[in-house]
Design an enzyme around this catalytic site. Structure first.
Site, PDB file in Angstrom:
ATOM      1  N   CYS A 271       2.189   2.589  -7.072  1.00 48.07           N
ATOM      2  CA  CYS A 271       1.535   3.724  -6.405  1.00 48.07           C
ATOM      3  C   CYS A 271       2.622   4.509  -5.674  1.00 48.07           C
ATOM      4  O   CYS A 271       3.800   4.380  -6.002  1.00 48.07           O
ATOM      5  CB  CYS A 271       0.409   3.253  -5.484  1.00 48.07           C
ATOM      6  SG  CYS A 271       0.937   2.200  -4.124  1.00 48.07           S
TER       7      CYS A 271
ATOM      8  N   ASN B 155       3.476   1.966  -2.007  1.00 48.08           N
ATOM      9  CA  ASN B 155       3.479   0.506  -2.194  1.00 48.08           C
ATOM     10  C   ASN B 155       3.049  -0.230  -0.914  1.00 48.08           C
ATOM     11  O   ASN B 155       3.563  -1.301  -0.596  1.00 48.08           O
ATOM     12  CB  ASN B 155       4.848   0.005  -2.684  1.00 48.08           C
ATOM     13  CG  ASN B 155       4.897  -1.441  -3.141  1.00 48.08           C
ATOM     14  OD1 ASN B 155       5.919  -2.103  -3.036  1.00 48.08           O
ATOM     15  ND2 ASN B 155       3.791  -1.973  -3.656  1.00 48.08           N
TER      16      ASN B 155
ATOM     17  N   CYS C  36      -0.619   0.448   0.056  1.00 48.30           N
ATOM     18  CA  CYS C  36      -2.094   0.462   0.004  1.00 48.30           C
ATOM     19  C   CYS C  36      -2.613  -0.007  -1.358  1.00 48.30           C
ATOM     20  O   CYS C  36      -3.059  -1.146  -1.507  1.00 48.30           O
ATOM     21  CB  CYS C  36      -2.642   1.852   0.321  1.00 48.30           C
ATOM     22  SG  CYS C  36      -2.190   2.483   1.958  1.00 48.30           S
ATOM     23  N   ARG C  37      -2.563   0.877  -2.374  1.00 43.30           N
ATOM     24  CA  ARG C  37      -3.207   0.567  -3.655  1.00 43.30           C
ATOM     25  C   ARG C  37      -2.494  -0.499  -4.465  1.00 43.30           C
ATOM     26  O   ARG C  37      -3.127  -1.470  -4.909  1.00 43.30           O
ATOM     27  CB  ARG C  37      -3.341   1.850  -4.488  1.00 43.30           C
ATOM     28  CG  ARG C  37      -4.311   2.844  -3.897  1.00 43.30           C
ATOM     29  CD  ARG C  37      -4.155   4.208  -4.519  1.00 43.30           C
ATOM     30  NE  ARG C  37      -2.873   4.819  -4.150  1.00 43.30           N
ATOM     31  CZ  ARG C  37      -2.440   5.986  -4.585  1.00 43.30           C
ATOM     32  NH1 ARG C  37      -3.170   6.683  -5.432  1.00 43.30           N
ATOM     33  NH2 ARG C  37      -1.268   6.470  -4.179  1.00 43.30           N
ATOM     34  N   SER C  38      -1.187  -0.332  -4.713  1.00 44.61           N
ATOM     35  CA  SER C  38      -0.527  -1.278  -5.622  1.00 44.61           C
ATOM     36  C   SER C  38      -0.412  -2.697  -5.048  1.00 44.61           C
ATOM     37  O   SER C  38      -0.489  -3.656  -5.832  1.00 44.61           O
ATOM     38  CB  SER C  38       0.822  -0.755  -6.120  1.00 44.61           C
ATOM     39  OG  SER C  38       1.714  -0.492  -5.060  1.00 44.61           O
TER      40      SER C  38
ATOM     41  N   ASP D 107      -6.273   7.623  -3.287  1.00 48.49           N
ATOM     42  CA  ASP D 107      -5.344   7.204  -2.238  1.00 48.49           C
ATOM     43  C   ASP D 107      -6.115   7.030  -0.918  1.00 48.49           C
ATOM     44  O   ASP D 107      -6.655   8.002  -0.389  1.00 48.49           O
ATOM     45  CB  ASP D 107      -4.271   8.290  -2.095  1.00 48.49           C
ATOM     46  CG  ASP D 107      -3.206   7.927  -1.091  1.00 48.49           C
ATOM     47  OD1 ASP D 107      -3.381   6.914  -0.375  1.00 48.49           O
ATOM     48  OD2 ASP D 107      -2.208   8.653  -1.013  1.00 48.49           O
TER      49      ASP D 107
HETATM   50  P1  4NP Z   1      -0.253   4.050  -1.478  1.00 43.52           P
HETATM   51  O1  4NP Z   1      -0.743   4.947  -0.246  1.00 43.52           O
HETATM   52  O2  4NP Z   1       0.518   4.998  -2.389  1.00 43.52           O
HETATM   53  O3  4NP Z   1      -1.512   3.592  -2.097  1.00 43.52           O
HETATM   54  O4  4NP Z   1       0.610   2.951  -0.896  1.00 43.52           O
HETATM   55  C1  4NP Z   1       0.103   5.743   0.517  1.00 43.52           C
HETATM   56  C2  4NP Z   1       0.924   5.158   1.459  1.00 43.52           C
HETATM   57  C3  4NP Z   1       1.731   5.955   2.259  1.00 43.52           C
HETATM   58  C4  4NP Z   1       1.695   7.337   2.104  1.00 43.52           C
HETATM   59  C5  4NP Z   1       0.864   7.915   1.159  1.00 43.52           C
HETATM   60  C6  4NP Z   1       0.075   7.115   0.358  1.00 43.52           C
HETATM   61  N1  4NP Z   1       2.486   8.163   2.949  1.00 43.52           N
HETATM   62  O5  4NP Z   1       2.337   9.395   2.886  1.00 43.52           O
HETATM   63  O6  4NP Z   1       3.331   7.619   3.718  1.00 43.52           O
END
Ligand code: 4NP
Length: 160
Positions: A10, A13, A15-17, A126
Site C-alpha cells: 500500500c 505500509n 494501515c492496509r498492507s 485508504d
Molecule cells: P496505508 O495508509 O497506505 O494503508 O498504510 C496510509 C498511511 C499513511 C499515509 C497515507 C495512507 N500518509 O499520508 O502518511
C-alpha cells in the site's frame, strides 16, 4: 524453503498492507500452505514504524497480532524475490508498475481485489484519515479477499 512468496503493498505500509499480510498469512496457515508473506509501502514515509494503532486494534479483535510488523519501502529487488506482488489500490499499482523492468516482473503484479475476484470494489479504501470503523471495514474486505486468494494460490501450487 517456502512454496510461495507474497508481498502486500500500500502507500504507507502502516494501515492496509499490514492487515493484508496478517490476514492472508492466517488463511494460508489454516490450509497448510508454507508461504512467506511480507508487506511494504510505495513510500518510505513511515519506515521503521509499527502498524497504525487502529490497524493493530482491528486485527486484535479477530485474534491476529500484527504489532511486530515494521514499515519498509518497496525495492526493485522485491520483484525478483516475490512470486506475487499485490497492490491495494490503483495508485499503488501504477507506482509499482513503474518499477518493473521486464515481463516477468509485470506478471507478478496484481490489484489485490481483482486477483481475488471481489466484484464489489476494485480497490481497498485508504482508512488513514478515517475512523476505527473504516479499519474494521478494511479488515472485513481483506478477510473475504484473502480467503479467495489463499484458495487460488493453493490451486496454483497444485498445478505446478
Ligand atoms: P496505508 O495508509 O497506505 O494503508 O498504510 C496510509 C498511511 C499513511 C499515509 C497515507 C495512507 N500518509 O499520508 O502518511
Amino acid at each position: 524453503m517456502n512454496d510461495v512468496r507474497i508481498l502486500m503493498v500500500c502507500l504507507g505500509n502502516i494501515c492496509r498492507s499490514p492487515i493484508a499480510e496478517g490476514v492472508l498469512r492466517d488463511h494460508l496457515d489454516r490450509i497448510g500452505i508454507n508461504a512467506r508473506v511480507d508487506s511494504c509501502g510505495t513510500s518510505d514515509w513511515h519506515e521503521g514504524e509499527a502498524p497504525d494503532k487502529r490497524a493493530i486494534q482491528a486485527c486484535e479483535h479477530y485474534g491476529l497480532d500484527i504489532s511486530n510488523q515494521r514499515s519498509r519501502p518497496v525495492t526493485k529487488t522485491d520483484f525478483d524475490v516475490f512470486d506475487y506482488i499485490f497492490a491495494m489500490d490503483e495508485n499503488n499499482y501504477n507506482d509499482l508498475m513503474a518499477l518493473t523492468e521486464n515481463e516477468t516482473h509485470r506478471q507478478k503484479l496484481h490489484l489485490y481485489l481483482e486477483f481475488a475476484e471481489v466484484t464489489t470494489r476494485r480497490a481497498v479504501p485508504d482508512p488513514y484519515y478515517g475512523t476505527i470503523t473504516d479499519f474494521f471495514e478494511v479488515y472485513t474486505l481483506l478477510d473475504e479477499a484473502s480467503a479467495r486468494v489463499a484458495q487460488k494460490i493453493q490451486a496454483g501450487i497444485k498445478e505446478v
